[in-house]
Write a protein that holds these residues in place. Structure first.
Motif, PDB file in Angstrom:
ATOM      1  N   UNK A 130      12.653 -19.942 -16.241  1.00 38.58           N
ATOM      2  CA  UNK A 130      14.056 -20.811 -16.800  1.00 38.58           C
ATOM      3  C   UNK A 130      15.108 -19.518 -16.687  1.00 38.58           C
ATOM      4  N   UNK A 131      14.677 -18.443 -16.586  1.00 37.54           N
ATOM      5  CA  UNK A 131      16.013 -17.808 -17.047  1.00 37.54           C
ATOM      6  C   UNK A 131      17.139 -17.411 -15.043  1.00 37.54           C
ATOM      7  N   UNK A 132      16.366 -17.657 -14.561  1.00 34.85           N
ATOM      8  CA  UNK A 132      16.637 -18.318 -13.000  1.00 34.85           C
ATOM      9  C   UNK A 132      17.543 -18.779 -12.799  1.00 34.85           C
ATOM     10  N   UNK A 133      18.386 -20.118 -14.034  1.00 33.59           N
ATOM     11  CA  UNK A 133      19.099 -20.767 -13.263  1.00 33.59           C
ATOM     12  C   UNK A 133      18.755 -21.553 -13.742  1.00 33.59           C
ATOM     13  N   UNK A 134      17.576 -22.200 -14.001  1.00 35.39           N
ATOM     14  CA  UNK A 134      17.604 -23.549 -14.460  1.00 35.39           C
ATOM     15  C   UNK A 134      17.606 -24.819 -15.244  1.00 35.39           C
ATOM     16  N   UNK A 135      18.032 -24.253 -16.476  1.00 34.90           N
ATOM     17  CA  UNK A 135      18.717 -24.266 -17.163  1.00 34.90           C
ATOM     18  C   UNK A 135      20.631 -24.446 -17.391  1.00 34.90           C
ATOM     19  N   UNK A 136      20.718 -23.852 -16.130  1.00 32.65           N
ATOM     20  CA  UNK A 136      22.905 -23.955 -16.785  1.00 32.65           C
ATOM     21  C   UNK A 136      22.452 -25.387 -15.255  1.00 32.65           C
ATOM     22  N   UNK A 137      21.754 -25.743 -14.274  1.00 28.53           N
ATOM     23  CA  UNK A 137      21.378 -26.524 -13.456  1.00 28.53           C
ATOM     24  C   UNK A 137      21.545 -27.875 -14.194  1.00 28.53           C
ATOM     25  N   UNK A 138      20.148 -27.452 -14.720  1.00 28.25           N
ATOM     26  CA  UNK A 138      19.961 -28.873 -15.245  1.00 28.25           C
ATOM     27  C   UNK A 138      21.030 -29.502 -16.473  1.00 28.25           C
ATOM     28  N   UNK A 139      21.790 -28.509 -17.223  1.00 29.07           N
ATOM     29  CA  UNK A 139      22.749 -28.978 -17.861  1.00 29.07           C
ATOM     30  C   UNK A 139      23.980 -29.546 -17.476  1.00 29.07           C
ATOM     31  N   UNK A 140      24.266 -29.009 -15.964  1.00 29.17           N
ATOM     32  CA  UNK A 140      25.592 -29.421 -14.777  1.00 29.17           C
ATOM     33  C   UNK A 140      25.104 -30.735 -15.254  1.00 29.17           C
ATOM     34  N   UNK A 141      23.869 -31.142 -14.625  1.00 25.63           N
ATOM     35  CA  UNK A 141      23.277 -32.435 -13.742  1.00 25.63           C
ATOM     36  C   UNK A 141      23.671 -33.163 -15.033  1.00 25.63           C
ATOM     37  N   UNK A 142      22.914 -32.962 -15.534  1.00 28.74           N
ATOM     38  CA  UNK A 142      22.917 -34.458 -16.922  1.00 28.74           C
ATOM     39  C   UNK A 142      24.479 -33.897 -16.950  1.00 28.74           C
ATOM     40  N   UNK A 143      24.827 -33.101 -17.504  1.00 28.93           N
ATOM     41  CA  UNK A 143      27.185 -33.544 -18.262  1.00 28.93           C
ATOM     42  C   UNK A 143      26.855 -34.437 -17.641  1.00 28.93           C
ATOM     43  N   UNK A 144      27.139 -34.069 -16.041  1.00 29.35           N
ATOM     44  CA  UNK A 144      28.081 -34.956 -14.722  1.00 29.35           C
ATOM     45  C   UNK A 144      27.489 -36.179 -14.003  1.00 29.35           C
ATOM     46  N   UNK A 145      26.096 -36.608 -14.691  1.00 34.39           N
ATOM     47  CA  UNK A 145      25.595 -37.157 -14.301  1.00 34.39           C
ATOM     48  C   UNK A 145      25.760 -38.225 -13.577  1.00 34.39           C
ATOM     49  N   UNK A 146      26.990 -39.245 -14.036  1.00 32.81           N
ATOM     50  CA  UNK A 146      27.669 -40.270 -13.193  1.00 32.81           C
ATOM     51  C   UNK A 146      28.146 -39.826 -12.764  1.00 32.81           C
ATOM     52  N   UNK A 147      29.587 -38.464 -12.792  1.00 33.23           N
ATOM     53  CA  UNK A 147      30.035 -37.737 -11.733  1.00 33.23           C
ATOM     54  C   UNK A 147      29.542 -37.940 -10.600  1.00 33.23           C
ATOM     55  N   UNK A 148      28.180 -37.431 -10.008  1.00 31.30           N
ATOM     56  CA  UNK A 148      27.445 -36.492  -9.208  1.00 31.30           C
ATOM     57  C   UNK A 148      26.359 -37.811  -9.056  1.00 31.30           C
ATOM     58  N   UNK A 149      26.818 -39.684  -9.232  1.00 27.74           N
ATOM     59  CA  UNK A 149      26.326 -40.543  -9.474  1.00 27.74           C
ATOM     60  C   UNK A 149      25.075 -40.550  -7.946  1.00 27.74           C
TER      61      UNK A 149
END
Length: 797
Positions: free
Chosen positions: A559-578
């Protein structure tokens, strides 16, 4: 001088007389014994002189007889023999005359009189007696023992206070007087001839004159340097207490202001009373701190004090016996574990050794087979250190393209499962031979020394450089009670950096601000990635399609290698990056949790097995995404830029080095992230320029390392040569003349750390591996070591 004028009470006449009689009797008896002993020695010298005279007579007689025997040889002699005989005939009358001269009693008496002391030496002891019992003399006078006369006749003279100010001129030491006379003669000739035209007034002559003045310094010159006063002592104490004030949170500029206030009123006084005219002119543009340092040094030098070491540190340092210097690089991981502390120190060793200016040793941990199975990928294990060394060298030479000439050494290490890191077992510094203990580069100095119980690195090595790789505070904050743990770890790291390093290099500002540290990226990129970038640039010039794939992310799956930040970004803008698809390459302890979280959020992520970033299957990707904020300097980001790809990363101090590259796209908000992704997917990256490729290379990284670690000055043979316009501090070496309070504090911290790490209960309470204070039996077998109790025996009764 014996001062008798300090008495405030007068003894009675009877007591004074009795004391004087005893003193006079004692001195008379002692002098008789000395006289008798001198007479016996004189008789012995005369006897030996007579024996030498008899021996010389016999030898001369034999010499003359043998010369006479050769005067009429049966055969014609050679020319050399004839010349020798004629010479003896000529000098025979003179030898007879000399023989009669030194055989006479008068000659012996004159020689012995010249070489022996006087048979009778008179000393006026009545003056001592009168001085002791004299009331007037006791009130104000002092005894003056002086040697007067050409023959060294001793006299005891009583002088009153009225003659105390009269100073007799001190005779100058004969060699110094002759050397000064010679220099004056050279200067006189240089003024009249052109041969010595460039010699007079040269720097060499001036320095030699200054040295002679310091050697034959008169007592009056020493008195010109006045003792330190209270404001100066307080100012120097505040100035040297910087490390303590740093720990207390007091800013350094406040300390400087206090020093300036204490010394500003005496600035002119310091210069005029402590330094010569030439030194004063050099210090006109210097600040008050430099003047205070020179003031302290001048006072200490005037007293003859020489500081050779501290309370805690060992003044004896290793000096290389050969012409080359020795550099030992100590790291916390080794191949085939593909981590930054295994790869980057390996490249650093190769490129430092490539210059052939210094010998290099890379020290890596050796793990027993049980730990190897937990750490190394694909259950890879090694039966011996030699087998692992062969693997490391083959991997390195395949990527750098040249044979690296450096030594690989192993030290015992143990794997901590909870921390997923290797901890040294025993004293790591003892595995570096004494002849190679010159310069040390500690990769992750805090990690190496958390539980270090052994010699202090700065005592063993002449120069110690620490390179900070990991932002440990960021990882610790993510754990349970992380804030409290991070608080203690921060101060422990400060202690370790201050106690064990001369210089600390931080790869970026993402790490904590350690003492003695500077920020500089001293890591380069594997040459293989730069070749891939050149190949892709050539394909694009020919009009071929270089990138056939979209975006990817590569990193150890924790998780500490950036996977938490990556999942949060893609989940928040799921529609923008469909329509956006991302491939993820990685293995790790959190693989199952990361993949489960992505499936629950129905993210368009494709998880693949981890692989080397140089793998051919990754060359076709155009965009590398790295949202991590725990990295200090992401190696994968540098490798992606070297291959000519777009890199999308957060606006974070760990990415400051990459901002200058046009293909690096940073974002501050989640909306910026979406914009950067769309921009990268719709355009093509720019080819790297030759300057940008060099900036990423290990050649440039090694050059930066040599500069910022001050290793170029340490290795340079001309580092101690004075240059024109040098700083006035070079005039007077303060480090040799006086103790440094900062160094004493660092030594005290190292001693305290040594005591704490020696307690097994404290080690276990802070998370150390049980039994890691010493290496175990399996390490002894694998590394051919003596047992710890033999290496470091404990003596008892």
């Amino acid at each position: 001088m014996i001062n008798l004028g300090m008495e405030t009470t007068r003894p009675s006449a009877a007591a004074s007389s009795g004391t004087a009689e005893k003193a006079f009797s004692f001195l008379s008896k002692g002098w008789r014994e000395v006289r008798d002993s001198a007479g016996a020695d004189l008789k012995l010298m005369r006897a030996r002189a007579n024996s030498f005279k008899d021996l010389a007579d016999r030898e001369l007689e034999n010499f003359l007889n043998s010369a006479s025997a050769f005067s009429a040889p049966p055969l014609p002699p050679a020319e050399g023999a004839i010349a020798e005989i004629e010479f003896v005939k000529r000098i025979q009358p003179k030898l007879s005359e000399i023989r009669r001269a030194y055989s006479s009693p008068d000659f012996s008496r004159k020689v012995l009189e010249r070489w022996s002391p006087k048979a009778t030496i008179r000393i006026d002891l009545s003056a001592i007696k009168n001085a002791i019992v004299s009331e007037a003399d006791v009130a104000g006078g002092f005894l003056d023992f002086r040697i007067e006369g050409v023959q060294g006749r001793r006299k005891v003279r009583w002088k009153g206070w009225e003659s105390e100010g009269e100073e007799e001129e001190k005779e100058e030491w004969e060699p110094i007087r002759m050397l000064k006379t010679g220099l004056k003669e050279i200067e006189r000739k240089s003024q009249s001839t052109d041969i010595f035209g460039n010699f007079a007034g040269s720097e060499l002559v001036e320095k030699l004159k200054l040295s002679l003045r310091s050697i034959s310094k008169e007592p009056q010159e020493c008195k010109e340097i006045l003792p330190l006063d209270l404001p100066e002592l307080l100012a120097y104490f505040v100035k040297q207490s910087g490390p303590l004030f740093d720990q207390l949170g007091i800013r350094r500029d406040i300390c400087d202001k206090i020093v300036e206030v204490l010394c500003s009123k005496q600035k002119d006084y310091l210069v005029s009373h402590s330094l010569s005219a030439s030194e004063e002119s050099l210090l006109r543009n210097e600040n008050i701190n430099d003047e205070l340092d020179l003031r302290i040094a001048s006072v200490l030098q005037s007293t003859g004090h020489h500081y050779d070491g501290g309370l805690w540190n060992d003044a004896a340092k290793h000096e290389s016996t050969d012409k080359k210097r020795h550099v030992a690089i100590v790291t916390t991981a080794s191949l085939p574990w593909m981590t930054g502390t295994a790869v980057n120190p390996l490249f650093r060793a190769a490129y430092l050794a490539r210059t052939a200016k210094q010998n290099v040793t890379l020290m890596v941990p050796w793990l027993c087979k049980s730990d190897q199975e937990l750490v190394y990928p694909n259950s890879m294990t090694f039966n011996s250190p030699e087998e692992q060394e062969a693997y490391i060298r083959n991997w390195l030479e395949e990527r750098v393209g040249f044979k690296a000439d450096f030594k690989i050494s192993f030290y015992p290490g143990k794997f901590a499962k909870e921390r997923r890191s290797i901890i040294p077992a025993g004293d790591t510094s003892q595995f570096i031979s004494r002849k190679e203990a010159d310069i040390a580069i500690l990769e992750e100095p805090e990690h190496l020394n958390w539980y270090h119980h052994g010699k202090r690195w700065t005592d063993t090595f002449n120069h110690v450089v620490g390179v900070v790789h990991t932002n440990y505070l960021e990882y610790i904050k993510r754990e349970k009670n992380g804030a409290i743990q991070a608080f203690f770890v921060k101060h422990i790291n400060n202690l370790i950096a201050r106690a064990y390093c001369h210089k600390v290099l931080r790869l970026s500002a993402a790490t904590q601000d350690l003492p003695k540290s500077v920020i500089c990226n001293v890591h380069g990129v594997n040459p293989k990635f730069l070749k891939v970038g050149e190949k892709i640039a050539a394909e694009r010039e020919r009009g071929e399609q270089a990138f056939s794939k979209g975006a990817y992310f590569l990193g150890k799956m924790v998780w500490a290698k950036g996977y938490r930040e990556l999942i949060d970004l893609l989940a928040k803008h799921k529609n923008d990056l469909e329509d956006f698809k991302l491939d993820i390459y990685g293995n790790g302890e959190d693989s199952h949790e990361v993949q489960s979280a992505a499936r629950k959020l129905d993210l368009n992520l494709n998880f693949l097995k981890g692989r080397d970033h140089a793998d051919d299957s990754l060359h076709g990707y155009k965009v590398f995404i790295n949202p991590s904020v725990s990295d200090v300097l992401c190696t994968a980001t540098a490798e992606a830029l070297a291959m000519g790809k777009f890199v999308i990363c957060t606006d974070h101090p760990s990415n400051d080095f990459f901002r200058s590259f046009p293909n690096c796209l940073t974002y501050k908000t989640t909306e910026d992230f979406v914009a950067r992704v769309k921009e990268a997917m719709a355009s093509e990256p720019q080819p790297l320029t030759p300057e940008e490729r060099y900036h990423l290379s290990w050649e440039a990284a090694t050059q930066r390392f040599m500069e910022y670690s001050e290793l170029d000055k340490v290795l340079s043979s001309d580092s101690n040569v004075s240059r024109e316009g040098a700083n006035p501090k070079n005039i007077m070496k303060k480090s040799v003349s006086m103790p440094n309070l900062s160094g004493m504090v660092d030594g005290g911290l190292a001693f305290a750390h040594y005591c704490l790490t020696g307690n097994e209960i404290l080690r276990l309470a802070t998370g150390a591996i049980p039994g890691s204070r010493d290496y175990d039996k399996q390490h002894c077998i694998d590394l051919h070591l003596l047992p710890p109790q033999v290496q470091n025996p404990v003596y008892g009764w």
